[in-house]
Scaffold this motif. Structure first.
Motif, mmCIF file in Angstrom:
data_model
loop_
_atom_site.group_PDB
_atom_site.id
_atom_site.type_symbol
_atom_site.label_atom_id
_atom_site.label_comp_id
_atom_site.label_asym_id
_atom_site.label_seq_id
_atom_site.Cartn_x
_atom_site.Cartn_y
_atom_site.Cartn_z
ATOM 1 N N THR A 1 4.110 -1.869 -6.210
ATOM 2 C CA THR A 1 2.683 -1.722 -6.493
ATOM 3 C C THR A 1 2.368 -2.127 -7.923
ATOM 4 O O THR A 1 3.224 -2.107 -8.809
ATOM 5 C CB THR A 1 2.232 -0.266 -6.258
ATOM 6 N N GLY A 2 1.080 -2.469 -8.120
ATOM 7 C CA GLY A 2 0.592 -2.865 -9.441
ATOM 8 C C GLY A 2 -0.539 -1.970 -9.901
ATOM 9 O O GLY A 2 -0.457 -0.755 -9.809
ATOM 10 N N ASP A 3 -1.625 -2.585 -10.380
ATOM 11 C CA ASP A 3 -2.736 -1.834 -10.949
ATOM 12 C C ASP A 3 -3.582 -1.202 -9.853
ATOM 13 O O ASP A 3 -3.698 -1.719 -8.741
ATOM 14 C CB ASP A 3 -3.626 -2.756 -11.806
ATOM 15 N N ARG A 4 -4.188 -0.080 -10.210
ATOM 16 C CA ARG A 4 -5.143 0.587 -9.327
ATOM 17 C C ARG A 4 -6.558 0.164 -9.687
ATOM 18 O O ARG A 4 -6.883 0.005 -10.868
ATOM 19 C CB ARG A 4 -5.028 2.107 -9.448
ATOM 20 N N GLN A 5 -7.393 0.005 -8.687
ATOM 21 C CA GLN A 5 -8.796 -0.314 -8.879
ATOM 22 C C GLN A 5 -9.606 0.609 -7.988
ATOM 23 O O GLN A 5 -9.697 0.394 -6.775
ATOM 24 C CB GLN A 5 -9.089 -1.776 -8.533
ATOM 25 N N GLN A 6 -10.175 1.665 -8.587
ATOM 26 C CA GLN A 6 -10.905 2.699 -7.863
ATOM 27 C C GLN A 6 -10.022 3.276 -6.763
ATOM 28 O O GLN A 6 -9.016 3.911 -7.045
ATOM 29 C CB GLN A 6 -12.207 2.127 -7.294
ATOM 30 N N ASP A 7 -10.359 3.027 -5.460
ATOM 31 C CA ASP A 7 -9.595 3.584 -4.357
ATOM 32 C C ASP A 7 -8.646 2.573 -3.746
ATOM 33 O O ASP A 7 -8.182 2.732 -2.623
ATOM 34 C CB ASP A 7 -10.534 4.120 -3.274
ATOM 35 N N GLN A 8 -8.347 1.492 -4.491
ATOM 36 C CA GLN A 8 -7.433 0.463 -4.010
ATOM 37 C C GLN A 8 -6.281 0.293 -4.991
ATOM 38 O O GLN A 8 -6.390 0.635 -6.167
ATOM 39 C CB GLN A 8 -8.155 -0.876 -3.825
ATOM 40 N N ILE A 9 -5.196 -0.255 -4.471
ATOM 41 C CA ILE A 9 -4.033 -0.515 -5.315
ATOM 42 C C ILE A 9 -3.481 -1.885 -4.964
ATOM 43 O O ILE A 9 -3.491 -2.303 -3.795
ATOM 44 C CB ILE A 9 -2.955 0.576 -5.115
ATOM 45 N N ALA A 10 -3.056 -2.627 -5.967
ATOM 46 C CA ALA A 10 -2.546 -3.974 -5.762
ATOM 47 C C ALA A 10 -1.073 -3.930 -5.364
ATOM 48 O O ALA A 10 -0.285 -3.210 -5.960
ATOM 49 C CB ALA A 10 -2.729 -4.807 -7.029
ATOM 50 N N ILE A 11 -0.714 -4.709 -4.354
ATOM 51 C CA ILE A 11 0.671 -4.851 -3.917
ATOM 52 C C ILE A 11 1.206 -6.148 -4.513
ATOM 53 O O ILE A 11 0.781 -7.242 -4.140
ATOM 54 C CB ILE A 11 0.779 -4.877 -2.382
ATOM 55 N N VAL A 12 2.128 -6.007 -5.440
ATOM 56 C CA VAL A 12 2.650 -7.174 -6.157
ATOM 57 C C VAL A 12 3.633 -7.954 -5.302
ATOM 58 O O VAL A 12 3.630 -9.183 -5.278
ATOM 59 C CB VAL A 12 3.297 -6.725 -7.488
ATOM 60 N N SER A 13 4.498 -7.266 -4.582
ATOM 61 C CA SER A 13 5.490 -7.942 -3.739
ATOM 62 C C SER A 13 5.827 -7.052 -2.550
ATOM 63 O O SER A 13 5.617 -5.837 -2.591
ATOM 64 C CB SER A 13 6.758 -8.261 -4.542
ATOM 65 N N GLY A 14 6.356 -7.674 -1.498
ATOM 66 C CA GLY A 14 6.751 -6.944 -0.297
ATOM 67 C C GLY A 14 5.915 -7.262 0.915
ATOM 68 O O GLY A 14 6.300 -6.933 2.036
ATOM 69 N N LEU A 15 4.756 -7.897 0.712
ATOM 70 C CA LEU A 15 3.886 -8.271 1.816
ATOM 71 C C LEU A 15 3.610 -9.763 1.767
ATOM 72 O O LEU A 15 3.602 -10.375 0.690
ATOM 73 C CB LEU A 15 2.554 -7.509 1.744
ATOM 74 N N ALA A 16 3.384 -10.333 2.935
ATOM 75 C CA ALA A 16 3.053 -11.747 3.051
ATOM 76 C C ALA A 16 1.699 -11.882 3.706
ATOM 77 O O ALA A 16 1.201 -10.948 4.361
ATOM 78 C CB ALA A 16 4.125 -12.479 3.865
ATOM 79 N N ALA A 17 1.068 -13.015 3.531
ATOM 80 C CA ALA A 17 -0.230 -13.265 4.141
ATOM 81 C C ALA A 17 -0.114 -13.157 5.658
ATOM 82 O O ALA A 17 0.796 -13.687 6.277
ATOM 83 C CB ALA A 17 -0.739 -14.645 3.751
ATOM 84 N N GLY A 18 -1.053 -12.425 6.254
ATOM 85 C CA GLY A 18 -1.073 -12.252 7.693
ATOM 86 C C GLY A 18 -0.403 -10.996 8.187
ATOM 87 O O GLY A 18 -0.527 -10.660 9.375
ATOM 88 N N ASP A 19 0.307 -10.253 7.321
ATOM 89 C CA ASP A 19 0.932 -8.997 7.743
ATOM 90 C C ASP A 19 -0.152 -7.980 8.099
ATOM 91 O O ASP A 19 -1.170 -7.866 7.402
ATOM 92 C CB ASP A 19 1.821 -8.434 6.632
ATOM 93 N N SER A 20 0.088 -7.248 9.191
ATOM 94 C CA SER A 20 -0.845 -6.219 9.637
ATOM 95 C C SER A 20 -0.370 -4.867 9.093
ATOM 96 O O SER A 20 0.630 -4.325 9.574
ATOM 97 C CB SER A 20 -0.940 -6.192 11.163
ATOM 98 N N VAL A 21 -1.064 -4.339 8.117
ATOM 99 C CA VAL A 21 -0.666 -3.107 7.436
ATOM 100 C C VAL A 21 -1.497 -1.951 7.975
ATOM 101 O O VAL A 21 -2.729 -2.036 8.071
ATOM 102 C CB VAL A 21 -0.859 -3.233 5.911
ATOM 103 N N VAL A 22 -0.842 -0.870 8.325
ATOM 104 C CA VAL A 22 -1.526 0.312 8.838
ATOM 105 C C VAL A 22 -2.231 1.021 7.684
ATOM 106 O O VAL A 22 -1.611 1.348 6.667
ATOM 107 C CB VAL A 22 -0.536 1.264 9.532
#
Length: 354
Positions: free
Chosen positions: A310-331
């Motif tokens: 994980t990276g920086d937080r923005q209000q109620d969201q958090i940035a995922i720096v690595s571990g996910l690829a475009a098109g992944d379906s995240v619960v």
């Protein structure tokens, strides 16, 4: 006796039949319960990396542009008190007056002595012109006039200190004394703060001191429902790093009209200038771990655990720096009801860019 002996096998058989009748529904219910267990219902978000600017989070506090505790400069009893609690007063408004009867009497006495000394000086000046008096006597008379003038000026200055005025336009705080109270220079009468220009003071680690310069813009988040966010302009920073905490204090100016109260907690986001492509996920989709954070990804209808950074937080969201690829379906919803390798049923799908 023969009848009783023959009845025992029949009684045992009847009890066995009753036990079998009672046990059969339990087994049936257990089978039905297993049949009713289905895949977990979840909401998923389709990951799409976007450009996210890295930032450093810091804690701060809102401060007024001007703040003062009003103290009397002389001892005495309050004869007048004007403290409109919570209201705005203009610069120069009289807040309090202290009994000045003794000073007024002393001023009258000094003025009388000054008048006599001036008359004496005038007479000696005329005699000096005709050499009717020596220079030393005339100089002594001049000195007496100046001494009386100084005494009068001192008394007038003390009289001015008996009147406490608002040094600037601002909001009056809560009254700390009552009329008639005996006050000293250590007594707090009331507080006054200017709320027209608000600032935010926050601290940064020494290593991040280069991120802020006068004119730089930071984002300030204040508590509320919903939270309020304002851009603030850095106006100054402390000239040296705190030797105990190794932190640097920075001050930023909030824009005009910002809804905030002095002293309120503020969370400040300082951009680093670096941008990277990251996936923004709701914070409730992240499962903190001892070694790494995890998310649940739906693959082929089943739940799969995925380690992420994980990276920086923005209000109620958090940035995922690595571990996910475009098109992944995240619960995102229903994470707690999923099990690794178990089937899931997608109820709602959302794109990360929406």
């Amino acid at each position: 006796m023969r009848f009783l002996t023959s009845a025992r096998p029949l009684l045992a058989c009847g009890l066995a039949v009753l036990a079998a009748c009672h046990s059969s529904p339990d087994k049936k219910d257990g089978k039905d319960a297993k049949k009713n267990t289905g895949p977990a219902l979840v909401d998923v978000l389709v990951a799409h990396p976007t450009a996210v600017t890295d930032s450093v989070e810091a804690n701060g506090a809102v401060v007024a542009n001007d703040y003062v505790e009003l103290h009397p400069e002389v001892n005495g009893r309050l004869t007048y008190l004007n403290v409109p609690e919570g209201h705005r007063v203009s610069k120069g408004t009289v807040i309090a007056r202290i009994n000045d009867a003794d000073l007024q009497a002393n001023l009258q006495k000094t003025r009388a002595l000054l008048q006599v000394s001036r008359l004496s000086q005038d007479r000696l000046e005329k005699l000096l012109k005709v050499q009717g008096v020596n220079q030393a006597d005339y100089d002594l008379a001049v000195s007496q006039v100046r001494s009386n003038q100084a005494d009068a000026a001192y008394t007038q200055a003390m009289l001015a200190k008996t009147v406490i005025r608002a040094p600037f336009t601002g909001i009056v705080g809560l009254r700390q004394v009552s009329p008639g109270a005996y006050v000293t220079p250590t007594t707090i009468l009331v507080t006054l703060q200017a709320d027209t220009k608000l600032k935010v003071d926050f601290t940064l680690p020494e290593a991040n001191g280069g991120l802020v310069r006068p004119g730089a813009v930071v984002t300030v988040q204040l508590a509320g429902n919903p939270p309020r966010r304002y851009p603030a302009t850095v106006i100054a920073q402390e000239s040296q790093v705190n030797q105990t905490t190794r932190n640097l204090t920075v001050r930023a100016q909030l824009p005009a009209g910002a809804q905030a109260s002095p002293g309120a907690f503020a969370r400040v986001s300082v951009p680093t200038g670096a941008a990277r492509r990251s996936v923004l996920l709701p914070t409730n989709a992240i499962m903190p771990g001892d070694k790494s954070d995890q998310v649940v990804v739906v693959q082929h209808g089943k739940a799969t655990m995925r380690d992420v950074r994980t990276g920086d937080r923005q209000q109620d969201q958090i940035a995922i720096v690595s571990g996910l690829a475009a098109g992944d379906s995240v619960v995102t919803n229903g994470v707690l009801f999923t099990q690794p390798g178990k089937p899931v049923k997608v109820r709602k799908t959302k794109s990360a860019t929406n």
